[in-house]
Design a protein around this motif. Structure first.
Motif, PDB file in Angstrom:
ATOM      1  N   LYS A1601       0.832  -1.209   0.000  1.00 20.91           N
ATOM      2  CA  LYS A1601       0.000   0.000   0.000  1.00 20.91           C
ATOM      3  C   LYS A1601       0.857   1.246   0.000  1.00 20.91           C
ATOM      4  CE  LYS A1601      -4.090  -1.937   2.271  1.00 20.91           C
ATOM      5  NZ  LYS A1601      -5.043  -1.826   3.434  1.00 20.91           N
ATOM      6  N   GLN A1602       1.972   1.200   0.743  1.00 15.99           N
ATOM      7  CA  GLN A1602       2.832   2.383   0.774  1.00 15.99           C
ATOM      8  C   GLN A1602       3.397   2.682  -0.627  1.00 15.99           C
ATOM      9  OE1 GLN A1602       2.986  -0.120   2.833  1.00 15.99           O
ATOM     10  NE2 GLN A1602       2.494   0.717   4.895  1.00 15.99           N
ATOM     11  N   GLU A1603       3.790   1.621  -1.315  1.00 12.76           N
ATOM     12  CA  GLU A1603       4.331   1.841  -2.657  1.00 12.76           C
ATOM     13  C   GLU A1603       3.263   2.398  -3.604  1.00 12.76           C
ATOM     14  OE1 GLU A1603       7.741  -1.670  -2.732  1.00 12.76           O
ATOM     15  OE2 GLU A1603       5.720  -2.077  -3.512  1.00 12.76           O
ATOM     16  N   GLN A1605       0.668   4.223  -2.698  1.00  8.20           N
ATOM     17  CA  GLN A1605       0.395   5.610  -2.331  1.00  8.20           C
ATOM     18  C   GLN A1605       1.467   6.546  -2.861  1.00  8.20           C
ATOM     19  OE1 GLN A1605      -2.420   6.639  -0.816  1.00  8.20           O
ATOM     20  NE2 GLN A1605      -1.664   8.733  -1.196  1.00  8.20           N
ATOM     21  N   THR A1606       2.714   6.061  -2.803  1.00  4.30           N
ATOM     22  CA  THR A1606       3.817   6.893  -3.319  1.00  4.30           C
ATOM     23  C   THR A1606       3.638   7.162  -4.804  1.00  4.30           C
ATOM     24  OG1 THR A1606       5.280   5.928  -1.668  1.00  4.30           O
ATOM     25  CG2 THR A1606       6.319   7.063  -3.540  1.00  4.30           C
ATOM     26  N   VAL A1607       3.314   6.102  -5.544  1.00  6.51           N
ATOM     27  CA  VAL A1607       3.122   6.265  -6.988  1.00  6.51           C
ATOM     28  C   VAL A1607       1.963   7.224  -7.263  1.00  6.51           C
ATOM     29  CG1 VAL A1607       2.475   5.038  -9.103  1.00  6.51           C
ATOM     30  CG2 VAL A1607       4.128   4.028  -7.540  1.00  6.51           C
ATOM     31  N   THR A1608       0.888   7.105  -6.468  1.00  4.16           N
ATOM     32  CA  THR A1608      -0.275   7.985  -6.678  1.00  4.16           C
ATOM     33  C   THR A1608       0.085   9.440  -6.432  1.00  4.16           C
ATOM     34  OG1 THR A1608      -1.704   6.173  -5.997  1.00  4.16           O
ATOM     35  CG2 THR A1608      -2.663   8.369  -5.983  1.00  4.16           C
ATOM     36  N   ASP A1609       0.819   9.691  -5.356  1.00  5.32           N
ATOM     37  CA  ASP A1609       1.207  11.066  -5.056  1.00  5.32           C
ATOM     38  C   ASP A1609       2.080  11.654  -6.161  1.00  5.32           C
ATOM     39  OD1 ASP A1609       1.529  10.342  -1.500  1.00  5.32           O
ATOM     40  OD2 ASP A1609      -0.248  10.802  -2.738  1.00  5.32           O
ATOM     41  N   ILE A1610       3.013  10.837  -6.634  1.00  7.68           N
ATOM     42  CA  ILE A1610       3.926  11.341  -7.687  1.00  7.68           C
ATOM     43  C   ILE A1610       3.145  11.674  -8.945  1.00  7.68           C
ATOM     44  CG2 ILE A1610       5.840  10.701  -9.220  1.00  7.68           C
ATOM     45  CD1 ILE A1610       6.997   9.079  -6.881  1.00  7.68           C
ATOM     46  N   THR A1612       0.009  12.432  -9.208  1.00 10.12           N
ATOM     47  CA  THR A1612      -0.862  13.600  -8.981  1.00 10.12           C
ATOM     48  C   THR A1612      -0.087  14.895  -9.169  1.00 10.12           C
ATOM     49  OG1 THR A1612      -2.177  12.294  -7.443  1.00 10.12           O
ATOM     50  CG2 THR A1612      -2.439  14.687  -7.319  1.00 10.12           C
TER      51      THR A1612
END
Length: 1772
Positions: A1601-1603, A1605-1610, A1612
């Protein structure tokens, strides 16, 4: 029997053959009529009327005879014309052997020839008899052609031929014959039936083939002619004279080719030698033999009896030449010329010989008897030798009967190389000192002198002893004139000093002061001179006589009666200064004596003596020599001598006397003698003496006296001129003459024998003085051909000695001309009548004409002071110095293509256009061009050989230089040939380097005979193999690469296919090895067939051969075979004996551009792997070892055929975002489906080693492969580093053997490598045409292409190609259906049409479309087109319906087995359904109803029995099974046509970055057609299905999940930044405003405006941009309106503005619609269909795409000339 029972009547040829025997048996009268037998009836073939007259009837009888054993019946028809008629036709019956006479009447009405026939008819057929009436006419018969024998030019050949008068009239004939033929007789007259022989004579003058026509005119008033062809061949003769080696030994032929040498021949003998005249031609050659013509008449010592002769063809004529020399020591030379007929050829024969005589010598030239007492005698020995092999006649001129000196053999014959010891006896009669100089005469040799001397003492008188030194002093004193003084006076003078003694002891006068000259010395005179110059025979004498007697010779004549003979007074004169005493030697028993015997004579006084002749008998001859000695009286006692040097020897006086006592009436004795006398004196210079000898032999038994009348011939001196010859003895005469000029003089000497005038022999001799006469060739002119400056021209020039004496010649050339002119030899000796050829050399030094002069001086070999010393002759020499050049007829010579290692020859024609001959030397420079290393080829040896690098070209001529080219490389050769003129100073290449001139250029290209594999297809068990797989199995790319390489020397060990091996496994001489893998198939299946298309793409013919090991083994005897074989050899023997591998054809020849198919097959008869090394041999080219291998598996065995244990992935650049999917093929070679599974342990290990990056990803780790098909394993190779990756992957086969495959892949850095690596990945779009020549047996259709490579394509695009399916059958339609192997291929590949029917000779276009979708991938799709013959498919469906109907009936039918139903008809065994059904169809309806209750055979599917190893047993089982069951019909086997489709797809961004220029060529279709967009990005159900395959989704599913979320933030942040970036907005807007490539042509301005208006409501956000459109124009218009009416203007402006806004909205709406995917897909589909329609129409010939476009110019429309009221609005 001669009759025929049936059939047509025989033709005339067979009739003649059958009846020829019968004709011979007829009488002479009847034999003239040719008779035939027709079905047993014998009848004449023709009836002839001759000698008929107008108005009269002539009757002839036609006799019909039955020669058959049966009665014959026949009928006949009358002649058709009114001129012949017979009795009215009636039936004729002829018993066996009977005859019938049919009268036929001839009634002519005009004078012409008539012809008709009588036809007879029998049951077997018809035959006719010709009726012919002829006019009398002349006619001659002779052959049409006469061939004469071959003939030499100017010779004559002849032949004869008969001329026969076969006419009815007397005929006169005359011949017209062209030259060189003539007839004998040329005219004549022949009675009817007469014959004469005509002779044809052929006398040609030119050598050629003669084929002429001679005309014979004959007849009466109207002449007729007939020709005869005369054929003959004339050739030039070629004669050569051949002399055997021993006969020509030691002779330098010089100019003359043939020299016959007789050597040294004894004088007076005759030697005969033979030469052979060879005829080298094929014709008889007549010739004549002539002697060389000389300016002077001479006696020829050479003679030849043959003056004419004929040398037979290829034969020889022996010519005998005799040599009879007459003069000792003379060299004789003569020339005979053999002249062929017509003087066409002259061959000179030189004959040389010399004459040798005896060489007699005395061992001592003085005999010293010392002293003896009176009354005693002393004997000494005198040896005489003959060192020659010629017998010698010798004679000592002394009469031993009346001399104190006597020899036991004073005359005789001394044989060759013998020595004779003569006994000399000294019997003195007075006490005095005796000395007599006796001459020894030798025939054919100069005389020799010997001194006899001795001293006699008595009791009273003791004279001084005479010794040899006294004779020497005496001769010296005689020269000095001191011997005329007596010894006493000399002693006083010596005492008084008036005389002195020299060092030798001789006397001499004291020297005067000054000493002017030394005292005279005695020199031995020539013996011939001494012999003749005696003061008696000649008026000259060497020394004055001391005492003389007169007469020296006397003939008493006839002395009858005997007692009345008058004495002869003899006078002796003393010429000295002292008193002398003369003492005559008494001769006891002689009839002659001198009185007184002794008498003293005072000084300078004479005394008289009397010679008394007292004959004893009558009728006799008497002859004697009286000898007397005169000496100084003071010498009577030695005491009177004071000085020994003053002793003087006595002088001998000799008188020759003759007499006879024949009575007047008595005849003298007839002399019997042999006289050997030459006919001519030896040659001599004018005014010099010449001598010869003569021999008279007394062969009788009585004495011969002789006398020569010197007065009758004063020009000849003869010595002795009188004398006698005892019986058996001989007399040698010497004759001398003195020719004064060069004219020939005749001498006649009368020789009287036996004192009788009737016995006088006249001796005729000739003499001539020989001048210095030299004959120069060409009247003293020597012409040289023009010569190149600095070069030499040599000519032979002949000079001839025209005299009988040898002469010495010397050439003198002016000093200034010595560098230009030279002669060899410059001096020499010319033998009598010898011609000598000399080499003259002319070397001009400048370009001019030369006129030179040379002198030749000739002199005698031994110079005589009397004759002139030398005579000079001038030679005029003309020459010219010129310049010249050489050129080649072709300056550029292209030899074309030459096989490497082979040679090609041609001729270079050199032309010399100048007037001088040129000696040249050629040099060659080589240049090699092509794909090679220049430094490497520079050291290559010269590949061009000159047959002759040096040569000479005559003026205005050409020379052929043969060159041989042998290229060693497959490159282009250029040879530059240069020449240089050879001069004496420049004779080699090094010295002529600077003067070399270009001559010509020769080019050639070295080529190998090579071919390539243009196509391949498979059939049989390998029909499921795709093209690409087949090329890989057979390594065909490698084979083509090998065939393109350069040859290695080892490959040319054997240039052509050769049986060179003695063992079963032949040695390998080639480095090129590769595999021909036939794959695998189950046992018993049909053979694996592979068809290869060999294409000769080269320029030379190619001979190729597939050589099995047995084809390379030599045939040896059985005992030489090795009995023990290795397992490898046994394996190969089993394969070859069972013919498991076969090639057809095994060899062939391909011309340039030609193609030929070869069928390779592998039979699956034995389980296991078969290997066989086969050598592919190209004659004079490559040889490649092909390892044939094939696998045969069991029927139930699961088997995957791995072609190799290694697989190489395509290299991938590191950093590639979407690495492509790659395929690994697996071929199921067995009969069972195969399940496979890939073990991924090593792949996981590699992933762990690479930071969990999937370097190797297997997308299909398991699967199933049907039998005989190819399966694929999908891989993704994604490298992290630029290096090689390697992994060993086990592949497990369920129920079979596993395999360990090594997968290799290379990653490369795109930045480092650059475009070079990228280009290696680029697939160039191409198609590979299929060959209609490459078809398998039974193939009815072909594809226009066998492989399509679509190249690099982006994802979401569509690539299409057109392929034609051609029906090559002329009568059968075919049905086709396309099959795609896998489901994935079906998704990305569409074929239209997928199936259909192709009529005979028709072509069907098929469109192949590839639409890659999804990830990047390599595509290698094998499309299979199944082709059926429509007839077989229809038949199969019909048979299947019958079988299924029968199966349904069998379910309700049953069989009644009772035997008592009275049914007599036996049921037939169900052997075959087809025959029974056929019978049922042919039966009547009632019978068919009964027949349907017949039990059918059991119906079942075809079982597959357990097949044994052998295919033969399998067929037996199948046949046996088929006889018991009705097998379900099998569908016909289709013909499989493979079409390979290859491509590589990229993601759009990768394709754009790698192939930017290619990107606009593709239409990017939207993915809505395949599946919804949401399903791809939102739903994810499809992606989840592929998560186990796609490595991207595998990594995403395992993320935390952390990975996530990181991809989603980047993402965005990135998207928000793009939305806020104005530059990004401008770029997007510009991209939207750009017209769509290729599809913008369908957009027009009106539609754009309309679309914009429709879209204005849907795009409100864009309205704000509309006022900015056309700001200037609208502003101007608005201001103008406001000036007129502000309110109205404002209203109008708003209306106009709203209208403009409406148009702009419609335009934007159209643009938005055009950007919709559906609209783009629609346009793309429309274009595709349009192009497809055009291509189909072009393929059918409805439209010609290559036709030249036509432009039709219409006249301008009048309405267009009016200007438009308003311009169209511009596009935004």
């Amino acid at each position: 029997m001669l009759a025929q029972a049936h059939g047509e009547p025989q033709n005339s040829d067979s009739f003649r053959k059958l009846c020829c025997g019968c004709v011979r048996k007829l009488s002479t009268r009847k034999a003239k009529k040719k008779k035939g037998v027709f079905w047993g009836i014998e009848v004449a073939e023709t009836l002839r009327w001759r000698g008929w007259e107008l108005g009269k009837e002539m009757i002839k009888h036609l006799i019909l005879k039955n020669v058959h054993e049966k009665t014959q019946k026949l009928s006949y028809r009358c002649p058709s014309t009114r001129f012949f008629f017979t009795v009215f036709p009636q039936p004729i019956t002829l018993s066996p052997g009977m005859s019938l006479t049919l009268p036929i009447v001839f009634r002519p009405t005009e004078k012409r020839e008539y012809e008709d026939s009588v036809c007879f008819k029998k049951a077997e057929g018809e035959f006719s008899v010709t009726l012919r009436a002829t006019l009398p006419h002349p006619c001659l018969s002779f052959p049409a052609t006469v061939q004469l024998p071959i003939c030499a030019v100017y010779n004559v050949t002849e032949t004869t031929f008969p001329v026969r008068n076969i006419g009815d009239l007397v005929t006169v004939f005359a011949w017209e014959t062209p030259s060189p033929f003539y007839m004998i007789p040329d005219c004549g007259m022949l009675n009817p039936g007469a014959e004469c022989m005509v002779k044809v004579v052929f006398q040609p003058k030119v050598a050629m083939v003669y084929d002429v026509a001679a005309t014979c005119w004959f007849g009466g008033e109207e002449k007729q002619k007939r020709t005869i062809q005369l054929k003959a061949l004339a050739k030039y003769p070629y004669l050569r004279v051949s002399v055997t080696e021993e006969e020509a030994e030691g002779i330098q032929a010089g100019k003359f080719r043939d020299v016959l040498c007789f050597g040294s021949v004894p004088v007076g003998t005759t030697v005969e030698k033979c030469v052979e005249i060879f005829n080298m031609s094929v014709v008889d050659a007549p010739c004549r033999i002539e002697r060389a013509k000389d300016p002077l008449v001479r006696d020829h010592v050479f003679s030849c009896d043959v003056s004419h002769g004929v040398v037979p063809a290829k034969g020889k004529l022996v010519l005998c030449i005799r040599f009879q020399p007459q003069t000792v020591g003379e060299h004789s030379t003569d020339y005979f010329t053999i002249i062929s007929a017509g003087c066409l050829l002259q061959t000179v024969l030189k004959v040389v010989g010399s004459c040798k005589g005896p060489l007699v010598s005395l061992h001592q030239y003085s005999v010293d008897f010392d002293w003896i007492n009176l009354g005693e005698s002393l004997m000494e020995t005198l040896k005489i030798s003959n060192i020659s092999d010629v017998p010698a006649y010798y004679q000592f001129d002394i009469d031993g009967r009346g001399s104190v000196f006597s020899l036991d053999r004073p005359c005789g014959v001394l044989e060759g190389t013998t020595t004779l010891a003569l006994k000399v006896t000294f019997r003195p009669t007075h006490p005095i000192s005796y000395h007599r100089r006796v001459v020894c005469l030798v025939h054919h040799q100069e005389p020799m002198y010997v001194d006899f001397f001795g001293t006699c003492h008595s009791d009273i008188a003791k004279p001084a002893i005479l010794q040899a030194r006294h004779l020497s002093w005496y001769r010296t004193n005689t020269v000095r004139g001191l011997t005329f003084y007596p010894p006493d006076i000399l002693s006083v003078m010596l005492k008084d000093g008036k005389l002195q003694m020299d060092e030798k002891g001789a006397l001499m006068l004291p020297p005067e002061i000054p000493q002017d000259k030394p005292p005279k010395e005695y020199f031995e005179a020539n013996s011939m001179t001494e012999y003749f110059y005696d003061g008696v025979s000649s008026d000259l004498a060497l020394f004055p006589p001391h005492v003389s007697v007169s007469p020296r010779e006397y003939d008493f004549g006839c002395c009858v009666p005997l007692h009345k003979v008058e004495p002869l007074p003899l006078c002796v004169t003393n010429h000295t200064k002292g008193k002398i005493t003369v003492a005559w030697t008494p001769s006891h028993g002689s009839a002659f004596r001198v009185s007184p015997e002794i008498c003293d004579i005072p000084p300078l006084k004479s005394s008289a003596f009397r010679v008394l002749f007292q004959p004893a008998q009558l009728n006799s001859l008497y002859a004697a020599e009286l000898e007397g000695f005169a000496f100084y009286k003071v010498l009577r006692h030695y005491s009177n001598i004071e000085e020994d040097a003053t002793i003087c020897p006595s002088w001998c006086l000799a008188v020759r006397l003759r007499a006879h006592t024949y009575e007047a009436e008595r005849e003298h004795f007839i002399p019997q003698y042999i006289l050997d006398v030459p006919k001519v004196f030896p040659p001599a210079a004018p005014n010099t003496d010449t001598y010869c000898s003569m021999l008279l032999l007394n062969t009788g038994t009585s004495l011969i006296t002789f006398s020569v009348n010197q007065a009758a011939c004063p020009s000849v001196l003869v010595k002795p001129c009188s004398g006698h010859i005892i019986p058996g003895g001989h007399q040698i005469f010497f004759l001398s003459t003195h020719p004064v000029n060069t004219t020939s003089q005749q001498h006649v000497l009368p020789l009287q024998l036996n004192s009788y005038p009737g016995y006088t022999k006249e001796i005729a001799l000739r003499s001539c003085g020989e001048s210095l006469l030299l004959l120069l060739e060409g009247d003293g002119n020597l012409y040289f051909k023009p010569a190149y400056i600095g070069t030499s021209s040599t000519r032979m020039y002949t000079i001839k000695n025209c005299t009988r004496l040898p002469m010495v010649f010397t050439w003198k050339i002016h000093q200034s001309d010595s560098k230009i002119l030279s002669v060899s030899p410059t001096a020499g000796i010319l033998q009598p009548y010898e011609a000598m050829a000399q080499a003259w050399t002319f070397t001009p030094d400048k370009e001019t004409k030369y006129l030179l002069r040379a002198m030749v001086f000739v002199r005698r070999k031994s110079p005589d002071p009397v004759s002139p010393k030398s005579v000079g002759y001038a030679l005029r020499i003309v020459g010219e110095g010129v310049l010249g050049t050489i050129r080649a007829q072709k300056e550029h010579l292209d030899l074309g293509n030459v096989l490497v290692g082979d040679l090609q020859s041609c001729s270079v024609v050199l032309l010399n256009d100048g007037i001088c001959s040129l000696k040249y030397i050629l040099s060659v420079e080589q240049q090699i061009t092509g794909p090679c290393d220049p430094e490497e080829v520079r050291s290559d040896p010269l590949a061009l050989e000159l047959e002759q690098a040096r040569g000479m070209i005559p003026a205005r001529s050409k020379a052929f230089v043969q060159i041989t080219v042998r290229p060693a490389r497959r490159l282009h050769y250029t040879w530059s040939i240069k020449y240089a003129i050879c001069t004496p100073t420049a004779t080699d290449l090094a010295s002529t380097k600077e003067e070399q001139q270009p001559l010509c250029c020769i080019v050639a290209t070295g080529v190998y005979p090579t071919f390539c594999i243009a196509d391949a297809c498979s059939a049989g068990s390998a029909s499921g193999l795709s093209k690409l797989h087949l090329w890989r199995l057979f390594s065909l790319d490698t084979l083509n690469e090998y065939l393109e390489r350069d040859l290695t020397p080892s490959e040319l060990t054997y240039r052509v296919p050769t049986r060179h091996s003695t063992c079963l496994i032949p040695p390998v001489y080639t480095p090129h090895l590769l595999d021909f893998n036939f794959g695998a198939a189950p046992i018993g299946s049909e053979p694996t067939l592979v068809m290869l298309l060999l294409a000769n793409k080269g320029v030379v013919p190619v001979e190729w051969a597939f050589l099995f090991p047995s084809d390379q083994k030599m045939d040896v005897e059985h005992w030489a075979e090795d009995a023990e074989f290795s397992p490898h050899e046994l394996h190969q023997m089993r394969i070859q004996d069972n013919q498991l591998f076969s090639v057809s054809p095994k060899s062939g020849k391909l011309l340039p551009g030609q193609e030929e198919s070869v069928q390779l097959s592998h039979r699956h008869d034995f389980i296991g792997t078969d290997h066989l090394p086969v050598l592919l041999k190209v004659s004079y080219g490559h040889e490649i070892l092909l390892n044939f291998s094939g696998v045969t598996v069991e029927q139930d065995q699961r088997y995957i055929h791995f072609a190799s244990t290694k697989h190489f992935f395509t290299p991938i650049a590191i950093g590639t975002s979407h690495p492509p999917t790659q395929l690994y093929e697996l071929y199921n070679g067995g009969a069972m489906p195969v399940m496979f599974e890939v073990q991924l342990d090593n792949i996981v290990r590699i992933q762990e080693e690479n930071f969990q990056h999937p370097v190797f990803a297997c997308l299909t780790p398991r699967g199933e492969i049907p039998p005989g098909t190819t399966g694929h394993i999908e891989w993704i190779f994604s490298p992290l580093e630029a290096r090689m990756y390697l992994v060993d992957v086990p592949i497990h086969i369920l129920g079979g053997e596993s395999a360990l495959i090594t997968f290799q892949g290379i990653g490369y850095d795109l930045n480092t490598v650059g475009d070079t690596a990228t280009s290696s990945q680029v697939f160039s779009p191409s198609v590979f045409p299929g060959s209609t020549k490459l078809t398998v047996p039974g193939q009815a259709a072909t594809l226009s292409h066998h492989r399509i490579c679509l190249g690099n394509i982006p994802d979401c695009t569509k690539a299409s190609r057109l392929v034609f399916l051609n029906n090559i059958s002329e009568s059968k339609a075919v049905v086709f259906a396309w099959q795609i192997s896998t489901c994935k291929d079906k998704r990305v590949l569409q074929i239209a049409p997928e199936s259909g029917v192709v009529q005979p000779g028709e072509s069907i276009p098929c469109f192949i479309a590839l639409r890659p979708s999804g990830s990047a991938s390599f595509y290698s799709i094998d499309l299979v087109c199944e082709v059926y013959i429509q007839e077989s498919l229809v038949q199969y469906e019909r048979d299947l319906q019958e079988w299924e109907g029968a199966k349904e009936r069998q379910a309700v039918e049953f069989t009644i087995t009772e035997k008592d139903l009275g049914t007599k008809k036996k049921p037939k065994s169900p052997a075959g359904r087809s025959s029974d059904s056929a019978e049922t169809e042919n039966l009547p309806e009632s019978s068919a109803v009964i027949r349907k209750y017949k039990t059918l055979p059991p119906i079942k599917n075809h079982p597959m029995p357990n097949l044994p190893a052998g295919h033969f047993q399998r067929r037996l089982l199948l046949d046996k099974e088929a006889s018991r069951v009705w097998v379900k019909p099998e569908p016909p086997k289709p013909i499989l046509l493979h079409l390979g489709v290859t491509a590589r797809s990229y993601s759009i961004e990768d394709f754009y970055s790698n192939f930017t220029s290619e990107f606009p060529k593709y239409f990017l279709s939207r993915p809505f057609s395949d599946w919804p967009l949401e399903s791809k990005f939102v739903d994810g159900s499809r992606d989840r299905d592929r998560m186990d395959m796609d490595p991207k989704w595998l990594s995403l599913a395992t993320a935390s999940k952390q990975e996530l979320q990181t991809v989603t933030d980047i993402l965005t942040g990135v998207i928000r930044g793009l939305l806020e970036n104005t530059q990004f907005h401008d770029a997007v807007r510009r991209s939207l405003d750009e017209p769509i490539p290729y599809f913008s042509q369908f957009r027009c301005e009106e539609s754009a405006e309309l679309r914009d208006r429709r879209q204005c409501s849907t795009v409100p956000s864009r309205v704000s941009a509309s006022p900015d459109l056309y700001p200037e124009k609208d502003g101007e218009r608005k201001e103008t309106r406001q000036e007129t009416s502000p309110n109205n203007d404002l209203l109008e402006s708003w209306e106009r503005m709203s209208e403009i806004l409406h148009h702009e909205q419609l335009r934007e709406q159209k643009e938005m619609m055009s950007r919709q995917p559906a609209f783009g897909n629609l346009v793309e589909l429309l274009l595709e269909n349009t192009l497809q329609n055009i291509l189909i129409e072009a393929s059918r010939g409805e439209v010609v795409l290559t036709a030249r476009p036509r432009v039709i110019a219409l006249p301008p429309s009048p309405s267009r000339r009016i200007t438009n009221p308003a311009p169209p609005p511009s596009r935004a």
